[in-house]
Scaffold this active site. Structure first.
Site, PDB file in Angstrom:
ATOM      1  N   LYS A  54      -1.179  -8.062   3.876  1.00 17.06           N
ATOM      2  CA  LYS A  54      -2.272  -7.719   4.687  1.00 17.06           C
ATOM      3  C   LYS A  54      -3.511  -8.661   5.151  1.00 17.06           C
ATOM      4  CE  LYS A  54      -1.882  -2.783   3.160  1.00 17.06           C
ATOM      5  NZ  LYS A  54      -2.134  -1.792   2.256  1.00 17.06           N
ATOM      6  N   GLN A  98      -6.062  -0.241  -2.148  1.00 14.20           N
ATOM      7  CA  GLN A  98      -4.668  -0.106  -2.201  1.00 14.20           C
ATOM      8  C   GLN A  98      -4.507   0.861  -3.478  1.00 14.20           C
ATOM      9  OE1 GLN A  98      -2.409  -1.982  -0.341  1.00 14.20           O
ATOM     10  NE2 GLN A  98      -0.985  -0.372  -1.498  1.00 14.20           N
ATOM     11  N   ASP A 121      -7.433   3.492   6.382  1.00 16.91           N
ATOM     12  CA  ASP A 121      -6.495   4.284   5.778  1.00 16.91           C
ATOM     13  C   ASP A 121      -6.564   5.626   6.329  1.00 16.91           C
ATOM     14  OD1 ASP A 121      -4.330   3.119   4.550  1.00 16.91           O
ATOM     15  OD2 ASP A 121      -5.332   3.190   2.571  1.00 16.91           O
TER      16      ASP A 121
END
Ligand code: NAD
Length: 301
Positions: A54, A98, A121
């Site tokens: 990422k 994460q 997200d």
């Protein structure tokens, strides 16, 4: 006739190029550099790989990448205070924590501490509610990637029968909602669904997000259906010399499905590469909205 192979690697490359163009525009016309903060707690090897990837792709797109690596033993209070700082940092347009988090942390509380406008997200309860009521929201990256691929292949999805197999909060449910928002007739199948082949056999679009290797068979599909295989399963296969190697397969039995489907995503190289590309796209969307600019339509919903 064999199905068209929907190349996610190629498509994700195109999305990343579009993102990079938008970054250049934001920099030159507005003096703004989009910034994405990624927070990793602990040493989970798979998470470390994702976070590295990422960060690399964020920088390649011309954005600022802020990586925060915290010790496994970090307290939830310390993580929440970092999130609070990032929420209030004008240079940070997107925040991703994460998952999974260490067991001593409450994942829901942590996700819901992220400012919804920076929740790239799309897991914050406010974004879930907004998506489900067709309001402007941040959309989870994997389902967004599937939708962009479907739109690219079909154009208009209105009126098509779609079956989503799997009802998880991160893939199945948001996927079904996105398809409903595109005016598809949507069925959600899951582990208790009776006669799955019959349900799948009526679908123009099949999205498989189950996590069971090669479960969905070609002869379950309607002829010409578009199949999006989200599943990533590692299986062991035997070489001719008797040694064993690992192979990645999807939830769909590709060999039988490509004979019936009209189009199908492979595993690997299908939906997988789209997830990070859509994370970058979501960061552009968040950055534009934070600055009162209309986000590019082709990079979101
Ligand atoms: P999950 O385990 O949370 O959900 C799986 C769903 O499948 C459940 O809702 C369950 O009801 C359903 N299911 C299980 N057995 C079934 C059966 N026999 N028949 C019908 N439905 C059944 O999984 P998830 O997080 O949604 O992920 C699904 C798959 O997608 C996994 O293989 C995962 O690795 C993959 N995935 C890929 C990406 C990506 O490509 N970037 C992202 C997320 C998940």
């Amino acid at each position: 006739m064999t199905a068209t192979r929907l190349d996610g690697k190629l498509f994700a490359g195109r999305v990343r190029e579009r993102v990079a163009d938008e970054v250049t525009k934001l920099k030159s016309e507005q003096g703004i550099t989009p910034g994405l903060a990624v927070v990793l707690v602990g040493e989970d090897p798979a998470s470390q790989v994702y976070v590295r990837s990422k960060g690399k792709q964020t920088i390649e797109a011309g954005m600022n990448s802020y990586e925060h690596k915290l010790d496994e033993q970090t307290s939830e209070a310390d993580l929440l205070s970092l999130i609070d700082r990032l929420n209030n940092d004008a240079a940070v347009h997107g925040i991703l924590v994460q998952l999974p988090l260490p067991k001593h942390m409450n994942e829901t509380a942590v996700i819901n501490a992220i400012a919804p406008a920076k929740d790239v997200d799309g897991f914050h309860i406010s974004n879930v509610g907004r998506l489900n009521t067709s309001q402007k929201s941040m959309v989870p990256c994997t389902p967004l990637g599937c939708l962009l691929m479907l739109r690219d292949h079909h154009g208009d999805l209105s009126g098509l029968n779609a079956v989503v197999i799997g009802r998880s909060n991160i893939v199945g449910k948001p996927m079904a909602q996105l398809l409903l928002n595109e005016s598809c007739t949507v069925t959600i199948a899951h582990s208790r669904t009776k006669d799955l082949p019959d349900v799948i056999g009526r679908a123009d679009i099949v999205v498989a997000a189950v996590g069971r290797p090669e479960m969905i068979q070609g002869d379950w599909l309607k002829k010409g259906a578009t199949v999006i295989d989200v599943g990533i399963n590692r299986i062991e296969v035997q070489n001719a010399d008797g040694t064993v190697k690992n192979r990645l397969v999807g939830d769909v039995d590709y060999a039988s499905a490509e004979k019936i489907a009209g189009a199908i995503t492979p595993v690997p190289g299908g939906v997988g590469p789209m997830t990070i590309a859509c994370l970058l796209a979501n960061t552009i969307t968040a950055c534009c909205r934070a600055n009162g600019i209309e986000p590019p339509k082709d990079l979101g919903v």
